[in-house]
Design a protein around this motif. Structure first.
Motif, PDB file in Angstrom:
ATOM      1  N   THR A 208       0.828  -1.202   0.000  1.00 18.83           N
ATOM      2  CA  THR A 208       0.000   0.000   0.000  1.00 18.83           C
ATOM      3  C   THR A 208       0.865   1.255   0.000  1.00 18.83           C
ATOM      4  N   GLY A 209       0.562   2.153  -0.914  1.00 16.21           N
ATOM      5  CA  GLY A 209       1.244   3.436  -0.975  1.00 16.21           C
ATOM      6  C   GLY A 209       2.635   3.406  -1.574  1.00 16.21           C
ATOM      7  N   CYS A 210       3.033   2.295  -2.160  1.00 12.24           N
ATOM      8  CA  CYS A 210       4.349   2.229  -2.829  1.00 12.24           C
ATOM      9  C   CYS A 210       4.212   2.923  -4.184  1.00 12.24           C
TER      10      CYS A 210
ATOM     11  N   ILE B 204      -3.743  -4.766  -0.888  1.00 13.86           N
ATOM     12  CA  ILE B 204      -2.334  -5.110  -1.118  1.00 13.86           C
ATOM     13  C   ILE B 204      -1.594  -4.061  -1.967  1.00 13.86           C
ATOM     14  N   PHE B 205      -2.241  -3.555  -3.012  1.00 11.34           N
ATOM     15  CA  PHE B 205      -1.603  -2.577  -3.888  1.00 11.34           C
ATOM     16  C   PHE B 205      -2.326  -1.231  -3.873  1.00 11.34           C
ATOM     17  N   LYS B 206      -3.095  -0.963  -2.844  1.00  8.80           N
ATOM     18  CA  LYS B 206      -3.860   0.276  -2.768  1.00  8.80           C
ATOM     19  C   LYS B 206      -2.925   1.483  -2.897  1.00  8.80           C
ATOM     20  N   ASP B 207      -3.314   2.393  -3.772  1.00  7.80           N
ATOM     21  CA  ASP B 207      -2.580   3.650  -3.994  1.00  7.80           C
ATOM     22  C   ASP B 207      -1.156   3.458  -4.517  1.00  7.80           C
ATOM     23  N   CYS B 208      -0.930   2.384  -5.234  1.00 11.65           N
ATOM     24  CA  CYS B 208       0.349   2.206  -5.950  1.00 11.65           C
ATOM     25  C   CYS B 208       0.176   2.897  -7.294  1.00 11.65           C
ATOM     26  N   THR B 209       0.401   4.178  -7.300  1.00 17.09           N
ATOM     27  CA  THR B 209       0.026   5.031  -8.427  1.00 17.09           C
ATOM     28  C   THR B 209       0.884   4.869  -9.675  1.00 17.09           C
ATOM     29  N   SER B 210       1.966   4.112  -9.603  1.00 13.25           N
ATOM     30  CA  SER B 210       2.794   3.877 -10.790  1.00 13.25           C
ATOM     31  C   SER B 210       2.565   2.502 -11.415  1.00 13.25           C
TER      32      SER B 210
ATOM     33  N   SER C 169      -7.302  -0.552  -5.462  1.00 11.94           N
ATOM     34  CA  SER C 169      -7.955   0.745  -5.331  1.00 11.94           C
ATOM     35  C   SER C 169      -6.922   1.865  -5.366  1.00 11.94           C
ATOM     36  N   GLY C 170      -7.184   2.878  -6.171  1.00 11.80           N
ATOM     37  CA  GLY C 170      -6.283   4.026  -6.248  1.00 11.80           C
ATOM     38  C   GLY C 170      -5.058   3.826  -7.120  1.00 11.80           C
ATOM     39  N   CYS C 171      -5.006   2.712  -7.843  1.00 12.00           N
ATOM     40  CA  CYS C 171      -3.899   2.497  -8.795  1.00 12.00           C
ATOM     41  C   CYS C 171      -4.246   3.255 -10.065  1.00 12.00           C
ATOM     42  N   THR C 172      -4.006   4.525 -10.037  1.00 13.19           N
ATOM     43  CA  THR C 172      -4.498   5.432 -11.074  1.00 13.19           C
ATOM     44  C   THR C 172      -3.860   5.222 -12.443  1.00 13.19           C
ATOM     45  N   GLU C 173      -2.705   4.583 -12.502  1.00 13.34           N
ATOM     46  CA  GLU C 173      -2.051   4.320 -13.787  1.00 13.34           C
ATOM     47  C   GLU C 173      -2.264   2.892 -14.282  1.00 13.34           C
TER      48      GLU C 173
END
Length: 124
Positions: free
Chosen positions: A14-16, A35-41, A60-64
């Motif tokens: 999360t957040g990586c 597990i991958f929440k907000d991993c924006t890359s 959730s939040g994996c915008t890319e």
């Protein structure tokens, strides 16, 4: 991650925000909560054939996030697993269109409506 890993903890990545790609072990049976929440890359993910469920807010939040491979072994995609993944445009599903329709997809996963889904996908 090596295939000897059989489970990964909640919030593990999360957040990586610099995590662009990851190879999940072939022996896990579910994708943990957030597990991958907000991993924006993170741009793509291949779910292993051993996975039966994708838990709440997993991506959730994996915008890319643009594409995912979902095996037909997955029977449940929990609530908001792909919330705010607005760039998710391509889903490669290893099962048939009928199997995709049967797959339980809880609320908050409406992004699949706008994604192009390729059925009977055979990974390389």
């Amino acid at each position: 991650m090596p295939d000897s890993i059989t489970s990964i903890g909640y919030y593990a990545f999360t957040g990586c925000t610099k995590l662009a790609n990851v190879s999940l072990p072939n022996n896990i049976t579910y994708i943990p909560y957030s597990i991958f929440k907000d991993c924006t890359s993170l741009t793509s993910i291949i779910i292993p054939n051993s996975v039966a469920s994708i838990n709440y807010y997993a991506f959730s939040g994996c915008t890319e996030l643009k594409s995912i491979v979902v095996p037909k072994s997955v029977k449940n995609i929990s609530q908001e697993s792909f919330e705010n993944c607005n760039n998710l445009t391509t889903v490669f599903y290893t099962g048939s269109q009928i199997e995709w329709r049967i797959l339980e997809k809880s609320s908050g996963n409406s992004l699949f409506i706008n994604a192009t889904i390729y059925y009977n996908y055979v990974p390389n």
